[in-house]
Design an enzyme around this catalytic site. Structure first.
Site, short mmCIF file in Angstrom:
data_model
loop_
_atom_site.label_atom_id
_atom_site.label_comp_id
_atom_site.label_asym_id
_atom_site.label_seq_id
_atom_site.Cartn_x
_atom_site.Cartn_y
_atom_site.Cartn_z
N ASP A 124 0.85 -1.19 0.00
CA ASP A 124 0.00 0.00 0.00
C ASP A 124 0.89 1.25 0.00
O ASP A 124 1.83 1.34 0.79
CB ASP A 124 -0.90 0.00 1.24
CG ASP A 124 -1.94 1.10 1.20
OD1 ASP A 124 -3.03 0.86 0.64
OD2 ASP A 124 -1.67 2.20 1.71
N GLU B 196 -4.43 2.31 -4.65
CA GLU B 196 -2.99 2.39 -4.39
C GLU B 196 -2.43 1.08 -3.84
O GLU B 196 -1.34 1.05 -3.29
CB GLU B 196 -2.69 3.54 -3.41
CG GLU B 196 -3.16 3.33 -1.98
CD GLU B 196 -4.58 3.77 -1.71
OE1 GLU B 196 -4.87 4.11 -0.55
OE2 GLU B 196 -5.41 3.77 -2.64
#
Length: 204
Positions: free
Chosen positions: A67, A110
């Site tokens: 992430d 993301e």
């Protein structure tokens, strides 16, 4: 002779059409399995890959969820074009870092996923710690960012983690990484000494 020539020409034309069709099918498959922005595999491909492995799991499989830290802030402060650029750069760093045993996926937003096969867990942990460093030390000033981009990673290894809980264990490890200061790797294992590479071991 004229008929043979016509047949020969028609045969060649059909061969060309078939080759073009085959290439088109191949390209369409690639498009359907790829993320348009990063050119990595997409979530659809990841789901199919894990379903395939579930039927006959490899001896060892590592699943890491990655992430990008504070990504919403990047989009809010610099705009979505810069956010997209960051995603592409992170994907490129990952592609250069990965080996032939790694499958790279843009899972969504993301988040990325790395699936690695038949590599000892300790080596995978060291490699993932190296990826954290590679992203942080990249020259982000080239895209006019005030500070470095960092990533957090949660990883789980099969058979240390149960196959059906592999993603959940990696996700929990990622949550631990995010809540422990970000820019780090957290690893699930059943229980063993802390692996090298500065990562932590947690129970799922």
């Amino acid at each position: 002779d004229n008929l043979e020539q016509k047949v020969s020409e028609r045969t060649r034309q059909l061969e060309i059409v078939n080759e073009e069709k085959s290439e088109l099918v191949s390209r369409l498959k690639k498009i359907s399995n790829s993320d348009a922005l990063t050119q990595l595999f997409n979530r659809r491909y990841f789901n199919a890959l894990m379903k395939f492995h579930q039927k006959k799991p490899p001896k060892q499989l590592s699943l890491a969820i990655i992430d990008i830290d504070h990504f919403k802030k990047i989009n809010d402060s610099y705009g979505h074009d810069t956010g997209d650029h960051v995603l592409k750069v992170v994907a490129k760093i990952m592609s250069q870092w990965a080996t032939s045993r790694d499958t790279l996926v843009r899972y969504g937003g993301e988040e990325f996923v790395v699936v690695g096969q038949n590599t000892p867990a300790s080596q995978v942990n060291e490699k993932l710690s190296r990826l954290v460093e590679l992203v942080e030390t990249h020259d982000w000033s080239k895209i006019s960012l005030d500070s470095a981009i960092t990533i957090s990673i949660g990883c789980a290894h099969y058979p240390d983690a149960n196959w059906t809980e592999l993603f959940e264990c990696a996700d929990k490890a990622l949550y631990r990484a995010k809540t422990s200061g970000r820019n780090q790797l957290q690893v699930h294992q059943n229980p063993s000494p802390s692996p090298r590479g500065g990562s932590s071991v947690i129970k799922c």
